[in-house]
Design a protein around this motif. Sequence first.
Motif, short mmCIF file in Angstrom:
data_model
loop_
_atom_site.label_atom_id
_atom_site.label_comp_id
_atom_site.label_asym_id
_atom_site.label_seq_id
_atom_site.Cartn_x
_atom_site.Cartn_y
_atom_site.Cartn_z
N VAL A 113 0.86 -1.18 0.00
CA VAL A 113 0.00 0.00 0.00
C VAL A 113 0.90 1.24 0.00
CG1 VAL A 113 -1.77 1.30 1.23
CG2 VAL A 113 -1.89 -1.21 1.14
N LEU A 114 0.74 2.06 -1.02
CA LEU A 114 1.61 3.21 -1.25
C LEU A 114 0.93 4.50 -0.82
CD1 LEU A 114 2.53 2.12 -4.88
CD2 LEU A 114 3.87 1.64 -2.82
N LEU A 115 1.56 5.20 0.10
CA LEU A 115 1.12 6.53 0.48
C LEU A 115 1.92 7.55 -0.35
CD1 LEU A 115 0.97 6.03 4.36
CD2 LEU A 115 -0.85 5.69 2.68
N HIS A 116 1.79 8.82 -0.04
CA HIS A 116 2.48 9.84 -0.82
C HIS A 116 3.03 10.92 0.10
CE1 HIS A 116 -1.06 12.34 -0.11
NE2 HIS A 116 -1.81 11.36 -0.56
N CYS A 117 3.70 11.89 -0.49
CA CYS A 117 4.32 12.98 0.26
C CYS A 117 3.30 14.02 0.68
CB CYS A 117 5.39 13.65 -0.60
SG CYS A 117 6.71 12.56 -1.17
N PHE A 118 3.79 15.03 1.35
CA PHE A 118 2.97 16.16 1.77
C PHE A 118 2.36 16.88 0.58
CE2 PHE A 118 2.94 20.78 2.29
CZ PHE A 118 2.01 20.93 3.30
N ASP A 119 1.09 17.28 0.71
CA ASP A 119 0.40 18.07 -0.30
C ASP A 119 0.58 17.46 -1.68
OD1 ASP A 119 -1.14 20.05 -1.35
OD2 ASP A 119 0.48 21.51 -1.52
N SER A 146 -12.22 -2.06 4.82
CA SER A 146 -13.28 -2.31 3.84
C SER A 146 -12.79 -3.01 2.59
CB SER A 146 -13.96 -0.99 3.46
OG SER A 146 -14.55 -0.36 4.59
N TYR A 147 -11.56 -2.74 2.17
CA TYR A 147 -11.13 -3.20 0.86
C TYR A 147 -9.87 -4.06 0.87
CZ TYR A 147 -14.47 0.32 -0.61
OH TYR A 147 -15.63 1.05 -0.78
N ILE A 148 -8.93 -3.78 1.72
CA ILE A 148 -7.64 -4.50 1.69
C ILE A 148 -7.70 -5.73 2.59
CG2 ILE A 148 -5.16 -4.29 2.07
CD1 ILE A 148 -5.49 -1.28 1.46
N LYS A 149 -8.03 -5.53 3.84
CA LYS A 149 -8.43 -6.61 4.75
C LYS A 149 -7.32 -7.60 5.11
CE LYS A 149 -13.14 -6.56 2.87
NZ LYS A 149 -14.21 -7.37 2.23
N ARG A 150 -6.09 -7.31 4.78
CA ARG A 150 -4.97 -8.19 5.15
C ARG A 150 -3.82 -7.34 5.63
NH1 ARG A 150 -4.65 -9.53 -0.67
NH2 ARG A 150 -6.04 -7.72 -0.59
N PRO A 151 -2.95 -7.86 6.49
CA PRO A 151 -1.77 -7.10 6.89
C PRO A 151 -0.98 -6.66 5.66
CG PRO A 151 -2.02 -9.02 8.28
CD PRO A 151 -3.02 -9.17 7.18
N MET A 152 -0.55 -5.42 5.64
CA MET A 152 0.03 -4.84 4.42
C MET A 152 1.46 -4.39 4.65
SD MET A 152 -2.14 -1.28 4.48
CE MET A 152 -2.34 -0.35 6.03
N VAL A 153 2.16 -4.23 3.53
CA VAL A 153 3.45 -3.56 3.52
C VAL A 153 3.15 -2.10 3.21
CG1 VAL A 153 5.72 -3.41 2.46
CG2 VAL A 153 4.61 -5.65 2.73
N LEU A 154 3.28 -1.24 4.20
CA LEU A 154 2.88 0.16 4.08
C LEU A 154 4.08 1.01 3.70
CD1 LEU A 154 0.49 2.10 4.34
CD2 LEU A 154 1.05 2.35 6.77
N VAL A 155 3.98 1.73 2.59
CA VAL A 155 5.10 2.51 2.05
C VAL A 155 4.78 3.99 2.17
CG1 VAL A 155 6.58 2.90 0.05
CG2 VAL A 155 5.54 0.64 0.42
#
Length: 429
Positions: A186-192, A246-255
């Motif tokens: 699961v990929l997050l992003h930078c500020f703004d 709701s959608y992923i439902k499994r332990p994730m690799v969070l980036v």
Amino acid sequence: MHSTTILFDLNTGITEEPSCLQEEPLRDPGADDAETGLFVEPKSPQFNIDSNDDDVDEVPINTIHIEPPTHMYEANYNGDFRKEKKGLLVMAALRLGSLPPATLAATTATKKCERFNGGVKVVGDGGGDNGFPPFLPKEVEKIKDPFARNLARRIKRLPVQIGCSESYIMSSCVQPLVQTDPSPVVLLHCFDSSCLEWRRAYPLLEESGLEAWALDVLGWGFSDLGSLPPCNVASKRCHLYQLWKSYIKRPMVLVGPSLGAAVAIDFAVNYPEAVEKLVLINPSVYAEGTGNLAKLPKVVAYVGVSLLKTFPLRLYANLLAFDGIPLSKSVDWTNVGRLHCHMPWWKDATVNFMASGGYNVVSQIKQVKQKTLIICGENDKIVSNQLAMRLLFELPNARMQRVPDSGHLTHVDKPRRVAKLISDFARAK
């Protein structure tokens, strides 16, 4: 505590000039030998993740609108940088958190939902002109970068419940084509910023066989925030949890890159059952929130936010990130980076986040139990490499990988290297 602030980031330190993004020329759609369809020939060099070549990959363009369109991803080169403090007004514009949720996906979805079997489903209404989802700002039409345009066509909004209420936020993301991986990335992003940041690395992650999600944190990107919810840290955390539940439902690799690393740490500490591993890219985690900016009079805060949106400031941020690129390309990338600022509620959401105090995860770092990979661009001008080393020693179970000739947006200028690191780390026992 390191307190230096740079353009477009809350938690920052100064180091060397970031490296220049060197993009190979793209082939015109329909040209001889140009690949079409959702996937390219497996032996194509641009998707050879095992290659030692760290140059930016050339991704073929497919203008045929299929479902979903070709997976191309644009990075927000601008939404992650902050200028040094030069007066209260500039600080107000530069250190503000922002909140235009992003909306990306293969099939366009309206904010209309239908009830079925006690649940909620997205109702799609097809794409707008040129295949762009109708909820994107009209300025998307002005973007020339084919990577950005292709990614914009793969935008989806999913309904995410707000707490225990019956209300839903139509939340933007890039959803994987197949959901079978026991440990999704699961990929997050930078500020703004938005999940458009991942447009270069995301296709490589998919080609490697990973189930990858690129999400927009509440308050950034292109989600529907017409009825503005709180955009503080707690709300962002809760929204991410509800989407995961709701959608992923499994332990994730969070980036999490840059400030996204603070988002990831905060989430992993509060919901450890949802996170198997962490990947932190040029992590910006040592600032103590928005500081005095939270105390600004509202009028001054709105003036500062208006400055944050301006083209010259965003162009400066883009030039700071990638030295030596052609001016025409910088202008286009700047338009990509500020696209979310055209969402009608962007100013209100940004001021809301700033006033809330922002992220302060310093006390949470030693509580992280998950295995963590820190990816550090050696030429990062935004976050000091020394802070990355400090984080390495403070995290209980972490290792670091340096990426040569890379700046703050390592997942943009070295997508093949980053995709390989994430893929190997996600699959390691």
